[in-house]
Design a protein around this motif. Structure first.
Motif, PDB file in Angstrom:
ATOM      1  N   TRP A   1       0.842  -1.209   0.000  1.00 24.66           N
ATOM      2  CA  TRP A   1       0.000   0.000   0.000  1.00 24.66           C
ATOM      3  C   TRP A   1       0.871   1.251   0.000  1.00 24.66           C
TER       4      TRP A   1
ATOM      5  N   GLN B   1      -4.683  -1.144  -2.453  1.00 24.62           N
ATOM      6  CA  GLN B   1      -5.804  -0.205  -2.451  1.00 24.62           C
ATOM      7  C   GLN B   1      -6.003   0.436  -1.085  1.00 24.62           C
ATOM      8  N   GLY B   2      -6.006  -0.365  -0.046  1.00 25.24           N
ATOM      9  CA  GLY B   2      -6.214   0.164   1.291  1.00 25.24           C
ATOM     10  C   GLY B   2      -7.610   0.739   1.476  1.00 25.24           C
ATOM     11  N   ARG B   3      -7.727   1.646   2.437  1.00 20.69           N
ATOM     12  CA  ARG B   3      -9.014   2.266   2.748  1.00 20.69           C
ATOM     13  C   ARG B   3      -8.854   3.784   2.793  1.00 20.69           C
ATOM     14  N   TYR B   4      -9.991   4.478   2.770  1.00 18.89           N
ATOM     15  CA  TYR B   4      -9.933   5.934   2.936  1.00 18.89           C
ATOM     16  C   TYR B   4     -11.169   6.406   3.688  1.00 18.89           C
ATOM     17  N   GLN B   5     -11.043   7.558   4.295  1.00 16.80           N
ATOM     18  CA  GLN B   5     -12.160   8.169   5.013  1.00 16.80           C
ATOM     19  C   GLN B   5     -12.125   9.671   4.786  1.00 16.80           C
TER      20      GLN B   5
ATOM     21  N   SER C   1      -2.761   4.971  -3.822  1.00 17.13           N
ATOM     22  CA  SER C   1      -4.038   4.356  -3.441  1.00 17.13           C
ATOM     23  C   SER C   1      -5.225   5.266  -3.736  1.00 17.13           C
TER      24      SER C   1
ATOM     25  N   CYS D   1      -5.143  -1.661   4.587  1.00 17.71           N
ATOM     26  CA  CYS D   1      -6.138  -2.572   5.143  1.00 17.71           C
ATOM     27  C   CYS D   1      -5.551  -3.270   6.369  1.00 17.71           C
TER      28      CYS D   1
ATOM     29  N   THR E   1      -6.095   8.285   4.259  1.00 15.18           N
ATOM     30  CA  THR E   1      -5.956   6.947   3.676  1.00 15.18           C
ATOM     31  C   THR E   1      -5.167   6.071   4.636  1.00 15.18           C
ATOM     32  N   SER E   2      -5.406   4.767   4.538  1.00 15.79           N
ATOM     33  CA  SER E   2      -4.708   3.835   5.439  1.00 15.79           C
ATOM     34  C   SER E   2      -4.693   2.454   4.799  1.00 15.79           C
TER      35      SER E   2
ATOM     36  N   HIS F   1      -9.621   3.519  -6.008  1.00 16.36           N
ATOM     37  CA  HIS F   1     -10.976   3.328  -5.498  1.00 16.36           C
ATOM     38  C   HIS F   1     -11.989   3.720  -6.573  1.00 16.36           C
TER      39      HIS F   1
END
Length: 578
Positions: free
Chosen positions: A32, A155-159, A37, A146, A143-144, A41
């Protein structure tokens, strides 16, 4: 007829992650990376990606650009070079980011996200402060990777975090209170380029911190007496709290406009009364002098006080006691006094409307505040101050277009701008402009309408002729630029925008480059000075004509003007309007 409105674009702004984004081998795709990243998404479509990076990270920046282009071809990547000697130096980082965002051209048709994951903790704090202060119209995105065992997923995650600044009102109030308690200088809180005013503020500061004698502020209505009085109080309070055994705690600031006091009401408001002192006195009243005991009393427009009230005030100052209306028992008080007036008290003494002994008591420290017309060099800074103040109140970020700002400043500093109400007029003007501005952007049409309002309010004979006179001043200034060796380059640019605002539509003004703006303004000026297109063309192309086999100066000028939707005869018609 219904039209389909285009959705806003999405732009992300953030630092290049020198650690988290790092990687040059093919194995980089197996882990990641926060910046890459952002393009992975499906539900987050990034149209623009603005990456801040330093010179030493050029190679990594190029890798990231190529990698983002692979995963998100529709994303336009814009690099911004930043020069930070220490990314952990708060002052340096904040200053660099402040310069970046104030120069950034934020568009109303774009939704902005600020990427907090990359950059040092200092940079993250600075980003947050700039967003909270309204300098960046953006939400935050974090972003962070997984969580285990999928941490290798690129890809990881985002908020997305929407800052609701109202939740921080309590903190804001606490910081504001602490700032007021720790004011050290007046000059730190008053921005001015006027040398005389700088000296005045320096003198007031010395008096405020070393003397408890009355201070008299004299100046025209709207010159800022009340605002300055509040700032002097904050400085005095800070000084008093740091001085042991000070008899003035100055925990109270009592302000009253004496112009609102009349007859028995004035006596009662200032000195109080006992029950039954006069008809309608159903209960006792303390009075402002008693309320100010141990603090500071500011009597604005003191020249409006009646002679009886003046006599009682003098007694209170000299004997530190007074008698409330209807009472035989004196009240002891100890307070510091400031007064303000727009009257010439010396003349009032001569006319018998102001007591000579009270004036002598007040006249220990007398300061004359200049009007806005006497501080025109401070007008741009005061415009910025009002924009920031109004933006803070409304939780918005207001701004002028460059041509609108140039037009407003040109008018505001012209002889036609009388500023009869001084800074109150400026405050009211900026309030109207920001309130009526669509999408928080003040445009040329807004300024032209405001100029008409101001000239009407000031009672000038013809607001349209005033507007045209301002434009003529700009044109004349441009015409004389060759003979004026001290002509200011900034004014040339501002004057160019103001001149073009007469002839170009809003969209063309928005799209034109500064270089083209200055060049086109000069061409228009030449056209206005010649009777026909051929004569203007001969003047403009005098040196290059001989290099052409078939010179046609008139046609060359016609084609140049057509690039901007202009015609020579239209310029001539426009210039004939008075």
């Amino acid at each position: 007829m219904m039209t389909n409105q285009q959705p806003n674009k999405t732009a992300v702004i953030g630092f290049l992650g020198t650690t988290l984004d790092n990687g040059f081998s093919e194995t980089r795709w197996q882990r990641w990376r926060p910046t890459v990243s952002l393009g992975l998404h499906d539900e987050l479509l990034v149209d623009e990606l603005h990456i801040l990076y330093s010179t030493r990270d050029k190679r990594l920046f190029k890798i990231i650009v190529d990698d983002v282009a692979q995963v998100s071809p529709q994303t336009q990547i814009i690099g911004h070079h930043v020069a930070l000697s220490s990314p952990w130096d708060f002052a340096e980082v904040y200053a660099e980011l402040y310069d970046f965002v104030t120069a950034f051209d934020f568009q109303d048709s774009t939704d902005y996200l600020l990427h907090l994951t990359t950059g040092t903790h200092v940079a993250q704090i600075c980003w947050f402060l700039l967003v909270e202060a309204g300098f960046i119209p953006a939400d935050l995105i974090q972003t962070s990777p997984c969580p285990r065992p999928d941490q290798t997923d690129p890809q990881g995650r985002y908020q997305v975090i929407d800052l609701d600044v109202s939740r921080y009102d309590e903190l804001r109030e606490r910081f504001e209170a602490e700032k007021q308690q720790h004011w050290q200088t007046l000059q730190a809180n008053l921005v001015t380029q006027n040398a005389a005013y700088q000296q005045l503020i320096s003198d007031i500061e010395k008096v405020a911190t070393h003397s408890t004698a009355p201070i008299l502020l004299m100046g025209a209505t709207g010159a800022g007496k009340s605002q300055l009085a509040g700032q002097i109080y904050a400085l005095k309070k800070a000084k008093a709290s740091s001085t042991a055994q000070n008899k003035y705690t100055l925990d109270k600031f009592i302000e009253v406009n004496c112009a609102t006091l009349r007859g028995d009401t004035a006596m009662s408001v200032l000195f109080g009364h006992v029950k039954g002192a006069f008809t309608g006195a159903a209960s006792s009243r303390e009075g402002l002098l008693k309320s100010a005991d141990g603090g500071l009393l500011f009597l604005d427009e003191i020249g409006e006080l009646g002679l009886d009230e003046q006599a009682m005030l003098l007694t209170a100052l000299e004997e530190q006691r007074f008698y409330p209306l209807g009472s035989d028992t004196p009240i002891s008080v100890s307070f510091q006094l400031m007064a303000g007036t727009n009257k010439d008290l010396r003349q009032a003494v001569a006319d018998g409307t102001f007591r000579a002994d009270l004036f002598a008591r007040l006249n220990t420290w007398t300061f004359f505040l200049p009007s806005l017309k006497d501080r025109l060099e401070d007008l741009p800074a005061n415009i910025d101050y009002e924009l920031a103040r109004l933006g803070s109140e409304q939780q918005q970020q207001y701004r002028f277009t460059s041509e609108a700002r140039a037009l407003y400043e040109t008018f505001a500093t012209s002889a036609d701008a009388t500023w009869q109400g001084n800074f109150r007029d400026l405050t009211a003007s900026m309030t109207r402009l920001t309130t009526l501005a669509e999408s928080k952007v003040i445009r040329v049409d807004d300024v032209q309408a405001e100029i008409e309002r101001l000239t009407h309010l000031w009672g000038l004979s013809n607001s349209l002729s005033v507007t045209n006179h301002v434009n003529n001043e700009i044109i004349n200034s441009l015409s004389n630029k060759k003979s004026d060796l001290a002509f200011n380059n900034q004014f040339i640019e501002q004057a160019s925008w103001a001149l073009l605002s007469i002839y170009l539509d809003e969209q063309t003004l928005t799209d034109i480059d500064p270089f083209d703006a200055v060049q086109l303004a000069y061409v228009i000026e030449v056209c206005l000075q010649h009777k026909n297109q051929a004569a203007a063309g001969r003047y403009l192309y005098a040196n290059s004509r001989d290099k052409l086999k078939s010179p046609n100066d008139s046609d060359r000028l016609r084609k140049y003007l057509m690039k901007f939707g202009l015609r020579f005869d239209e310029l001539d018609q426009e210039s004939s309007i008075d």
